[in-house]
Scaffold this active site. Structure first.
Site, PDB file in Angstrom:
ATOM      1  N   LEU A   1       0.804  -1.219   0.000  1.00 48.27           N
ATOM      2  CA  LEU A   1       0.000   0.000   0.000  1.00 48.27           C
ATOM      3  C   LEU A   1       0.843   1.278   0.000  1.00 48.27           C
ATOM      4  O   LEU A   1       1.959   1.295   0.521  1.00 48.27           O
ATOM      5  CB  LEU A   1      -0.929  -0.006   1.218  1.00 48.27           C
TER       6      LEU A   1
ATOM      7  N   HIS B   1      -3.772   4.247  -1.930  1.00 52.15           N
ATOM      8  CA  HIS B   1      -4.669   3.348  -1.190  1.00 52.15           C
ATOM      9  C   HIS B   1      -5.121   4.022   0.110  1.00 52.15           C
ATOM     10  O   HIS B   1      -6.284   3.923   0.493  1.00 52.15           O
ATOM     11  CB  HIS B   1      -3.946   2.049  -0.811  1.00 52.15           C
TER      12      HIS B   1
ATOM     13  N   LYS C   1      -7.352   6.273 -10.796  1.00 48.92           N
ATOM     14  CA  LYS C   1      -6.151   5.879 -11.546  1.00 48.92           C
ATOM     15  C   LYS C   1      -6.475   4.722 -12.474  1.00 48.92           C
ATOM     16  O   LYS C   1      -6.005   4.675 -13.605  1.00 48.92           O
ATOM     17  CB  LYS C   1      -5.039   5.478 -10.587  1.00 48.92           C
ATOM     18  N   ASP C   2      -7.287   3.768 -11.971  1.00 48.38           N
ATOM     19  CA  ASP C   2      -7.712   2.628 -12.787  1.00 48.38           C
ATOM     20  C   ASP C   2      -9.089   2.956 -13.356  1.00 48.38           C
ATOM     21  O   ASP C   2     -10.105   2.383 -12.957  1.00 48.38           O
ATOM     22  CB  ASP C   2      -7.725   1.370 -11.941  1.00 48.38           C
TER      23      ASP C   2
ATOM     24  N   LYS D   1       1.060   7.426  -7.935  1.00 47.13           N
ATOM     25  CA  LYS D   1       1.568   6.406  -7.007  1.00 47.13           C
ATOM     26  C   LYS D   1       1.051   5.045  -7.450  1.00 47.13           C
ATOM     27  O   LYS D   1      -0.114   4.910  -7.841  1.00 47.13           O
ATOM     28  CB  LYS D   1       1.116   6.721  -5.585  1.00 47.13           C
TER      29      LYS D   1
ATOM     30  N   SER E   1       1.906   0.583  -6.698  1.00 43.50           N
ATOM     31  CA  SER E   1       2.715  -0.450  -6.039  1.00 43.50           C
ATOM     32  C   SER E   1       3.870  -0.872  -6.943  1.00 43.50           C
ATOM     33  O   SER E   1       4.937  -1.247  -6.474  1.00 43.50           O
ATOM     34  CB  SER E   1       1.848  -1.673  -5.720  1.00 43.50           C
TER      35      SER E   1
HETATM   36  P1  AMP Z   1      -4.335  -1.990  -6.446  1.00 42.79           P
HETATM   37  O1  AMP Z   1      -3.795  -2.409  -5.103  1.00 42.79           O
HETATM   38  O2  AMP Z   1      -3.296  -1.462  -7.363  1.00 42.79           O
HETATM   39  O3  AMP Z   1      -5.244  -3.020  -7.046  1.00 42.79           O
HETATM   40  O4  AMP Z   1      -5.263  -0.734  -6.151  1.00 42.79           O
HETATM   41  C1  AMP Z   1      -6.298  -0.789  -5.209  1.00 42.79           C
HETATM   42  C2  AMP Z   1      -7.148   0.451  -5.333  1.00 42.79           C
HETATM   43  O5  AMP Z   1      -6.347   1.600  -5.088  1.00 42.79           O
HETATM   44  C3  AMP Z   1      -7.733   0.616  -6.735  1.00 42.79           C
HETATM   45  O6  AMP Z   1      -9.077   1.085  -6.620  1.00 42.79           O
HETATM   46  C4  AMP Z   1      -6.830   1.641  -7.355  1.00 42.79           C
HETATM   47  O7  AMP Z   1      -7.453   2.405  -8.359  1.00 42.79           O
HETATM   48  C5  AMP Z   1      -6.502   2.511  -6.156  1.00 42.79           C
HETATM   49  N1  AMP Z   1      -5.262   3.253  -6.404  1.00 42.79           N
HETATM   50  C6  AMP Z   1      -4.066   2.737  -6.795  1.00 42.79           C
HETATM   51  N2  AMP Z   1      -3.164   3.727  -6.984  1.00 42.79           N
HETATM   52  C7  AMP Z   1      -3.812   4.888  -6.717  1.00 42.79           C
HETATM   53  C8  AMP Z   1      -3.429   6.273  -6.735  1.00 42.79           C
HETATM   54  N3  AMP Z   1      -2.207   6.653  -7.083  1.00 42.79           N
HETATM   55  N4  AMP Z   1      -4.356   7.191  -6.394  1.00 42.79           N
HETATM   56  C9  AMP Z   1      -5.610   6.816  -6.057  1.00 42.79           C
HETATM   57  N5  AMP Z   1      -6.038   5.545  -6.013  1.00 42.79           N
HETATM   58  C10 AMP Z   1      -5.155   4.589  -6.338  1.00 42.79           C
END
Ligand code: AMP
Length: 286
Positions: A33, A37, A153-154, A188, A190
């Site tokens: 995270l 997140h 972002k997604d 940002k 991971s």
């Molecule tokens: P992930 O762990 O990459 O699957 O992301 C989990 C959630 O966090 C998803 O809804 C992503 O869109 C959100 N997320 C990831 N990176 C960012 C970011 N830089 N800014 C805002 N939300 C994010």
């Protein structure tokens, strides 16, 4: 903060909260995270009495040869971040807990059958959004939240989840949260941990290129081809960057548009070395 590894533990706890009349927010993540997140969890904690965050690297959204095995993990650090942001319970299941047939196998998927999952990332990741829809649907069924929080972002994922929630009558409010960025504009992620120092510097080109799209649109440019060509040209100036796509699409349907305007999503995917990065902006809104 409660750490739950099983579905039944989550269900029992959420039932207890429901008996107390409390509202529940869900933040699905794959862990490792960062502040992006954190912002989702913080928003959920503002809106809801209790927050459940999931930390699960979902095998059904990775194709063979993608980075499932090398996806970064640090559950202890994740717990510290979650607790600080006001998370009540983290759900950290094993693959077998989520997919009882073993090895991430399932015979039942949630899949959107229109063109939405085929655009943008779907072109190079054909079954990716089927895996995302399936795991998010499972998390919705396990947690039964009032609201669920996803990052802009997604953007394609967010649009697909909104559609799935509407089509399958989940009755969950989907809350989109703004992109959290590094000081140089890099979103940002991971996966940023994989960038070597020179690659990390080069990665700032993603945001720089999106700024060009915003400027062109605010100067009155209407042609999506002119805008996406300029974005692509900016990225191509960076020797370490390799463009996967630069697209102008409608931010709800993900359909390509010929004319850009309010609500147009400019979405990009770029490889920097071995690392695939995505970013986007919605024109006229930021
Ligand atoms: P992930 O762990 O990459 O699957 O992301 C989990 C959630 O966090 C998803 O809804 C992503 O869109 C959100 N997320 C990831 N990176 C960012 C970011 N830089 N800014 C805002 N939300 C994010």
């Amino acid at each position: 903060m409660i750490i739950a590894n099983t579905i039944s533990q989550v269900r029992d706890q959420v039932r207890q909260w429901r008996r107390e009349g409390l509202t529940v927010g869900l933040v699905p993540t794959m862990g490792y995270l960062h502040e992006g997140h954190g912002s989702l969890v913080g928003k959920a904690a503002e809106d809801c009495d209790r927050v459940v965050a999931s930390v699960f690297v979902n095998p059904t959204q990775f194709a063979p040869g993608e980075d499932l095995a090398s996806y970064p993990r640090d559950f202890e650090r994740d717990c510290e971040i979650l607790e600080k942001q006001g998370c009540s319970m983290v759900f950290h299941p094993s693959v077998d807990e989520m997919y009882p047939d073993g090895n991430g196998k399932t015979d039942t998927y949630i899949e959107i059958l229109n063109d939405m999952p085929k655009q943008l990332c779907g072109r190079t990741r054909p079954n990716h959004f089927r895996g995302v829809g399936t795991v998010v649907g499972k998390l919705f069924n396990i947690v039964l939240p009032d609201k669920a929080y996803f990052g802009e972002k997604d953007a394609q994922q967010l649009a697909i989840i909104r559609r799935m929630v509407r089509d399958l009558s989940y009755g969950i409010e989907i809350v989109g949260c703004p992109i959290v960025r590094e000081p140089d504009g890099l979103a940002k992620s991971s996966r940023n941990i994989h960038l070597k120092p020179d690659e990390r510097k080069a990665a700032a080109v993603l945001y720089r290129s999106l700024k060009i799209a915003e400027e062109m649109a605010s100067d009155g440019e209407k042609s999506s081809k002119t805008v996406t060509d300029a974005v692509r040209a900016e990225i191509e100036k960076e020797p370490l960057a390799e463009v996967e796509y630069v697209s102008a699409v409608d931010s709800l349907s993900m359909e390509p548009v010929e004319t850009v305007g309010k609500g147009t999503l400019i979405a990009i995917a770029v490889r920097i070395g071995q690392t695939r990065l995505i970013d986007n902006c919605v024109l006229n809104t930021i």
